[in-house]
Write an enzyme that holds these catalytic residues in place. Structure first.
Site, PDB file in Angstrom:
ATOM      1  N   GLU A  42       0.802  -1.230  -0.025  1.00  0.00           N
ATOM      2  CA  GLU A  42      -0.016  -0.032  -0.039  1.00  0.00           C
ATOM      3  C   GLU A  42       0.949   1.311  -0.124  1.00  0.00           C
ATOM      4  O   GLU A  42       1.841   1.373   0.812  1.00  0.00           O
ATOM      5  CB  GLU A  42      -0.670  -0.009   1.154  1.00  0.00           C
ATOM      6  CG  GLU A  42      -1.704   1.262   1.217  1.00  0.00           C
ATOM      7  CD  GLU A  42      -2.603   1.347   2.705  1.00  0.00           C
ATOM      8  OE1 GLU A  42      -3.468   2.200   2.780  1.00  0.00           O
ATOM      9  OE2 GLU A  42      -2.131   0.352   3.435  1.00  0.00           O
ATOM     10  N   LYS A 132      -8.701   4.130  -2.925  1.00  0.00           N
ATOM     11  CA  LYS A 132      -9.375   3.394  -1.860  1.00  0.00           C
ATOM     12  C   LYS A 132     -10.815   4.219  -1.402  1.00  0.00           C
ATOM     13  O   LYS A 132     -10.792   5.413  -1.415  1.00  0.00           O
ATOM     14  CB  LYS A 132      -8.332   3.755  -0.530  1.00  0.00           C
ATOM     15  CG  LYS A 132      -8.737   3.137   0.634  1.00  0.00           C
ATOM     16  CD  LYS A 132      -7.822   3.184   2.091  1.00  0.00           C
ATOM     17  CE  LYS A 132      -8.097   2.306   3.123  1.00  0.00           C
ATOM     18  NZ  LYS A 132      -6.980   2.444   4.270  1.00  0.00           N
ATOM     19  N   CYS A 166      -5.923  -2.348   2.188  1.00  0.00           N
ATOM     20  CA  CYS A 166      -6.224  -2.341   3.571  1.00  0.00           C
ATOM     21  C   CYS A 166      -7.347  -2.472   4.297  1.00  0.00           C
ATOM     22  O   CYS A 166      -8.145  -3.710   3.860  1.00  0.00           O
ATOM     23  CB  CYS A 166      -5.584  -1.037   4.152  1.00  0.00           C
ATOM     24  SG  CYS A 166      -4.669  -1.169   5.765  1.00  0.00           S
TER      25      CYS A 166
END
Length: 199
Positions: A42, A132, A166
């Site tokens: 990430e 994200k 994540c």
């Protein structure tokens, strides 16, 4: 069976060009060892903003401001030539690359950053850019919100690939969107670590 390389290397923190150079070396090294898919963490380019979890929003304002300015200056503009060395490495090595990065969107606000993961095909072409959906807690001081348009599974020589970043992997409907598209290789790049994340 597909050989997958998961890169366990730190970036050259807050230095976009040197981190991209390092990523290119990692891709070549992985390909030399037989990898067909190379996965980075990430926000690998130019690094995860760890200070958001440690500095105080008020008391550490000056330092936070300096760090954010460096992050903004070293974020990736995907529509520019900045990532061309990584695209070229994927094509030259004929590997699929999944890489997390800080994205700076030049087409709209020019100042919004996104926690983004890209998938590069073995032909060196961008297959998907996923932002994200919901940055976690203090991450919202750094990143804007993504949207569902990038919840896509893409065909690659190693299989049908999709990514969530994540803690958005804990979102049942985001996972369901990938499952419904026949995902075969589910990639979950994260800054997090430890037993809880593995579970």
């Amino acid at each position: 069976m597909t050989a997958i390389a998961i890169v366990q290397e730190p970036p050259v923190f807050l230095d976009r060009e040197k981190t991209i150079e390092k990523a290119v070396v990692c891709v070549h090294n992985a390909a030399e060892q037989g990898a067909e898919l190379v996965v980075f963490s990430e926000a690998f380019i130019p690094g995860y903003p760890t200070w958001i979890w440690r500095l105080k929003p008020g008391g550490d304002w000056g330092l936070s401001e300096q760090l954010h300015a460096r992050l903004l200056a070293n974020a990736v503009q995907i529509d520019s030539e900045q990532l061309q060395p990584l695209f070229d490495a994927a094509r030259e090595c004929q590997v699929t690359v999944v890489c997390g990065l800080e994205e700076r969107d030049q087409s709209t606000s020019r100042a919004t950053l996104y926690n983004t993961v890209i998938t590069i095909g073995s032909d060196g072409q961008l297959l998907n850019r996923h932002r994200k959906l919901m940055p976690t807690n203090p991450e919202r001081m750094v990143w804007g919100f993504g949207d569902g348009s990038s919840l896509r599974v893409v065909d690659t020589p190693v299989g049908r690939i999709g990514t969530l970043i994540c803690w958005e992997n804990f979102m049942p409907l985001a996972r369901c969107a990938l499952f419904a598209q026949g995902i075969e290789i589910y990639i979950a790049p994260t800054y997090d670590s430890g037993e809880k994340w593995i579970r």
